[in-house]
Design a protein around this motif. Structure first.
Motif, PDB file in Angstrom:
ATOM      1  N   GLU A  14      39.260  49.316  33.455  1.00  0.00           N
ATOM      2  CA  GLU A  14      40.537  48.955  34.597  1.00  0.00           C
ATOM      3  C   GLU A  14      39.943  48.182  35.661  1.00  0.00           C
ATOM      4  N   ALA A  15      39.293  48.985  36.350  1.00  0.00           N
ATOM      5  CA  ALA A  15      38.547  48.750  38.054  1.00  0.00           C
ATOM      6  C   ALA A  15      38.197  46.806  37.918  1.00  0.00           C
ATOM      7  N   ASP A  16      37.535  46.442  36.822  1.00  0.00           N
ATOM      8  CA  ASP A  16      37.395  45.749  36.487  1.00  0.00           C
ATOM      9  C   ASP A  16      38.286  44.494  35.883  1.00  0.00           C
ATOM     10  N   ARG A  17      39.616  44.297  35.758  1.00  0.00           N
ATOM     11  CA  ARG A  17      40.283  43.872  35.197  1.00  0.00           C
ATOM     12  C   ARG A  17      41.167  43.460  36.785  1.00  0.00           C
ATOM     13  N   ALA A  18      41.418  42.290  36.653  1.00  0.00           N
ATOM     14  CA  ALA A  18      42.353  41.568  37.545  1.00  0.00           C
ATOM     15  C   ALA A  18      43.867  42.488  37.666  1.00  0.00           C
ATOM     16  N   GLN A  19      44.445  42.886  38.362  1.00  0.00           N
ATOM     17  CA  GLN A  19      45.723  43.076  38.875  1.00  0.00           C
ATOM     18  C   GLN A  19      46.958  41.736  38.205  1.00  0.00           C
TER      19      GLN A  19
END
Length: 139
Positions: A14-19
């Motif tokens: 999740e931390a490596d994904r664009a939001q």
């Protein structure tokens, strides 16, 4: 053979994904429905976009594959479909390596399907939304 094997089922943290935010009928992240394919490529910072006629498409439909160039495996993270008259009409986000897409606080991407389905139905049904399922073919 040497090297580290990459799991085909690996899911991006999740931390490596664009939001991104999904606003129905308006936009998915920076992609605004109706924009041209060239405008879409221009707004997708951090992605490389490859534009081509869509396979098995109706006349004048284009497919843009967006990838993150420094991420391995070099997978398509987002697909955008355009036509010549109305522009962007469909956005598909890869659940394993695409951006996180949020609809009214509901995470739509990178989740266990059964958990996602239960949460989505709890969101959709009280709003009178009848979800439909369709198989996705690879593009």
């Amino acid at each position: 053979m040497t090297g580290r094997a990459v799991s085909v089922w690996a899911v991006l943290d999740e931390a490596d994904r664009a939001q991104w935010t999904y606003t129905p009928g308006v936009s998915v992240g920076p992609l605004v429905f109706g924009m041209s394919r060239h405008e879409a490529v221009a707004v997708m910072d951090g992605f490389v976009g490859d534009i081509a006629p869509a396979p098995r498409a109706i006349a004048d439909t284009w497919l843009t594959r967006f990838r993150v160039p420094d991420r391995r495996p070099y997978r398509t993270a987002v697909l955008a479909f355009h036509d010549g008259t109305d522009g962007l009409f469909c956005v598909m986000v890869d659940a394993r390596c695409g951006p996180q897409v949020i609809l009214d606080g509901l995470r739509l991407v990178g989740r266990v399907p059964s958990e996602w389905e239960a949460d989505f139905l709890a969101y959709a049904l009280p709003r009178g939304i009848a979800p439909r399922y369709a198989p996705v073919t690879s593009y």
